[in-house]
Design an enzyme around this catalytic site. Structure first.
Site, PDB file in Angstrom:
ATOM      1  N   ARG A  26      39.286   3.757  93.932  1.00 48.73           N
ATOM      2  CA  ARG A  26      40.348   2.879  93.773  1.00 48.73           C
ATOM      3  C   ARG A  26      41.989   3.304  93.208  1.00 48.73           C
ATOM      4  O   ARG A  26      42.849   3.116  93.589  1.00 48.73           O
ATOM      5  CB  ARG A  26      39.904   1.767  92.571  1.00 48.73           C
ATOM      6  CG  ARG A  26      38.796   1.104  93.384  1.00 48.73           C
ATOM      7  CD  ARG A  26      38.823  -0.072  92.647  1.00 48.73           C
ATOM      8  NE  ARG A  26      37.584  -1.257  92.807  1.00 48.73           N
ATOM      9  CZ  ARG A  26      37.432  -2.420  92.950  1.00 48.73           C
ATOM     10  NH1 ARG A  26      37.274  -2.529  91.341  1.00 48.73           N
ATOM     11  NH2 ARG A  26      36.350  -2.847  93.392  1.00 48.73           N
ATOM     12  N   GLY A 105      26.143  22.303  84.788  1.00 51.07           N
ATOM     13  CA  GLY A 105      26.022  22.763  86.525  1.00 51.07           C
ATOM     14  C   GLY A 105      27.523  22.982  86.887  1.00 51.07           C
ATOM     15  O   GLY A 105      27.410  23.403  87.383  1.00 51.07           O
ATOM     16  N   SER A 106      27.702  21.788  87.047  1.00 50.84           N
ATOM     17  CA  SER A 106      28.573  21.081  87.727  1.00 50.84           C
ATOM     18  C   SER A 106      30.100  22.202  87.100  1.00 50.84           C
ATOM     19  O   SER A 106      31.085  22.127  88.199  1.00 50.84           O
ATOM     20  CB  SER A 106      28.868  19.465  87.751  1.00 50.84           C
ATOM     21  OG  SER A 106      27.558  18.673  87.694  1.00 50.84           O
ATOM     22  N   ILE A 127      23.889  13.288  79.789  1.00 42.18           N
ATOM     23  CA  ILE A 127      23.936  12.401  78.626  1.00 42.18           C
ATOM     24  C   ILE A 127      23.632  13.352  77.454  1.00 42.18           C
ATOM     25  O   ILE A 127      23.558  13.105  76.009  1.00 42.18           O
ATOM     26  CB  ILE A 127      22.133  11.250  79.065  1.00 42.18           C
ATOM     27  CG1 ILE A 127      20.951  12.744  78.802  1.00 42.18           C
ATOM     28  CG2 ILE A 127      22.423  10.458  79.903  1.00 42.18           C
ATOM     29  CD1 ILE A 127      19.976  12.189  78.772  1.00 42.18           C
ATOM     30  N   ASP A 128      23.967  14.874  77.359  1.00 41.35           N
ATOM     31  CA  ASP A 128      23.789  15.805  75.851  1.00 41.35           C
ATOM     32  C   ASP A 128      25.103  15.911  75.499  1.00 41.35           C
ATOM     33  O   ASP A 128      24.418  16.777  74.643  1.00 41.35           O
ATOM     34  CB  ASP A 128      23.159  17.121  77.149  1.00 41.35           C
ATOM     35  CG  ASP A 128      22.071  16.959  77.266  1.00 41.35           C
ATOM     36  OD1 ASP A 128      20.899  16.007  78.034  1.00 41.35           O
ATOM     37  OD2 ASP A 128      21.316  17.826  78.224  1.00 41.35           O
ATOM     38  N   ARG A 163       2.564   5.438  59.285  1.00 40.34           N
ATOM     39  CA  ARG A 163       2.403   6.242  60.434  1.00 40.34           C
ATOM     40  C   ARG A 163       3.892   7.696  59.825  1.00 40.34           C
ATOM     41  O   ARG A 163       5.019   7.456  59.696  1.00 40.34           O
ATOM     42  CB  ARG A 163       2.000   6.583  61.641  1.00 40.34           C
ATOM     43  CG  ARG A 163       1.168   6.112  62.180  1.00 40.34           C
ATOM     44  CD  ARG A 163       0.722   5.827  62.704  1.00 40.34           C
ATOM     45  NE  ARG A 163      -0.984   6.197  63.723  1.00 40.34           N
ATOM     46  CZ  ARG A 163      -1.402   4.985  64.543  1.00 40.34           C
ATOM     47  NH1 ARG A 163      -0.969   4.356  65.162  1.00 40.34           N
ATOM     48  NH2 ARG A 163      -2.833   5.195  64.824  1.00 40.34           N
ATOM     49  N   MET A 170      15.780  13.992  74.572  1.00 36.05           N
ATOM     50  CA  MET A 170      16.523  14.860  75.848  1.00 36.05           C
ATOM     51  C   MET A 170      17.591  15.726  75.142  1.00 36.05           C
ATOM     52  O   MET A 170      18.161  15.170  74.310  1.00 36.05           O
ATOM     53  CB  MET A 170      16.584  13.947  77.183  1.00 36.05           C
ATOM     54  CG  MET A 170      16.308  13.826  77.883  1.00 36.05           C
ATOM     55  SD  MET A 170      17.001  13.108  79.090  1.00 36.05           S
ATOM     56  CE  MET A 170      15.542  13.295  80.577  1.00 36.05           C
ATOM     57  N   GLY A 186      18.368   6.254  61.392  1.00 39.28           N
ATOM     58  CA  GLY A 186      17.753   6.159  60.014  1.00 39.28           C
ATOM     59  C   GLY A 186      17.028   7.397  60.189  1.00 39.28           C
ATOM     60  O   GLY A 186      15.593   6.805  59.344  1.00 39.28           O
TER      61      GLY A 186
END
Ligand code: F6P
Length: 320
Positions: A26, A105-106, A127-128, A163, A170, A186
């Site tokens: 745009r 990489g890009s 996302i890293d 547990r 990732m 947390g």
């Protein structure tokens, strides 16, 4: 004749890539450019696979995950033949330059193309959040919220069963996402490639947690640290406590982008097109100290983003 700019999303997709495509398109059209969407990452440049983007073809995508252009990893661009083919297509399409939305990489591909004289602007999306030259990447905030939401749910079952959980997050090489997820959810520990851990000490501290009547204990474990299953097995052996492992996986890459991701993506895309128009190319668009920034690609390539171990210290103090 209208100037033409190509836009590519490449590497792992990140929520917000669509918002950035919309912004580039745009703003580009408002500056009288024709915007060509290259399909499936750099593969589209090799295969001549593209589409003309219009004001309307980018409607209704600001709120969607993934990338409407599709993406991919294209090892062929790392070869001389692949690079030549890409440059040939750029010439054939008569592109004045390329805007590349993606991660490290890009950035390498953008760097290589710029060395061949192509005018490039990279937009940081992954996302890293592991790219030097930006405090935050497009998609990071969304992945962070997705992972925190998942761990909140894991916490319910962990507490109900008393547990320990190892949750794999990732991040192939870095633990930026894991550290922030750990703090926000947390978690009791983070395990990231940037920091050495003493697994015996960690196991001892988990056991001590039980003496403080802790019901659940969660370890945020970065993908780049190896096998979370093996790590969970080791913790179980050392603590004799009930341990489960959960890998969050690709859900972290999808979903509706958060408002923050959309805002960043829109600003990055808008700035990229403006800088291109001003002739300020071969830069990475990111955010530094809350402001949109542009760093020369070669500089962004040269350094590694620094991991802030303060996050670990805060997390440990607060998860007592
Ligand atoms: O995009 C970044 C990332 O999600 C990393 O966290 C992960 O290691 C990698 O991509 C997975 O890549 P692929 O999609 O090729 O499996």
């Amino acid at each position: 004749m209208a100037k033409k700019v190509g836009i590519i999303t490449s590497g792992g997709d990140a929520p917000g890539m669509n918002a950035a495509i919309r912004a580039v398109t745009r703003q580009g059209i408002s500056l009288s450019y024709q915007i060509i969407g290259i399909k499936r990452g750099f593969k589209g440049l090799l295969d001549n696979d593209f589409t003309y983007l219009t004001l309307r073809s980018v409607s209704g995508i600001i709120n969607t995950g993934g990338t409407m252009l599709h993406t991919g990893r294209c090892p062929e661009t790392k070869t001389k033949a692949g690079m030549n083919k890409a440059i040939k297509t750029i010439k054939e399409l008569d592109l004045d330059g390329l805007i590349i939305i993606g991660g490290d990489g890009s950035l390498s591909a953008g760097h290589a193309l710029s060395k061949h004289g192509v005018k490039v602007i990279n937009i940081a999306a992954s996302i890293d959040n592991d790219i030097y030259g930006t405090d935050e990447t497009i998609g990071y905030d969304t992945a962070l919220n997705t992972a925190v939401d998942a761990i909140d749910k894991i916490r319910d079952t962990a507490t109900s069963h008393d547990r320990i959980f190892v949750v794999e997050i990732m991040g192939r090489e870095h633990g930026f996402l894991t550290a922030d997820v750990g703090l926000a959810a947390g978690c009791e520990f983070i395990v990231v490639p940037e920091m050495k851990i003493d697994v015996n000490k960690l196991a001892k501290e988990l056991k001590e947690g039980k003496t403080r009547e802790k019901t659940s204990e969660i370890i945020a474990f970065a993908e780049g640290c190896g096998s979370s299953v093996e790590f969970g097995r080791q913790i179980e052996e050392l603590t004799s406590l009930d341990v489960r492992v959960s890998t969050l996986g690709y859900i972290q890459r999808g979903g509706r982008p958060t408002a923050r991701t959309r805002i960043i993506a829109s600003k990055f895309g808008h700035a990229a097109m403006n800088l291109f128009h001003k002739g300020e190319t071969n830069v990475l668009i990111g955010m530094t100290d809350g402001k949109i920034s542009a760093m020369p690609i070669h500089q962004a390539m040269k350094y590694e983003k620094k991991f802030d171990d303060q996050t670990f210290k805060v997390l440990r103090t607060l998860s007592v």
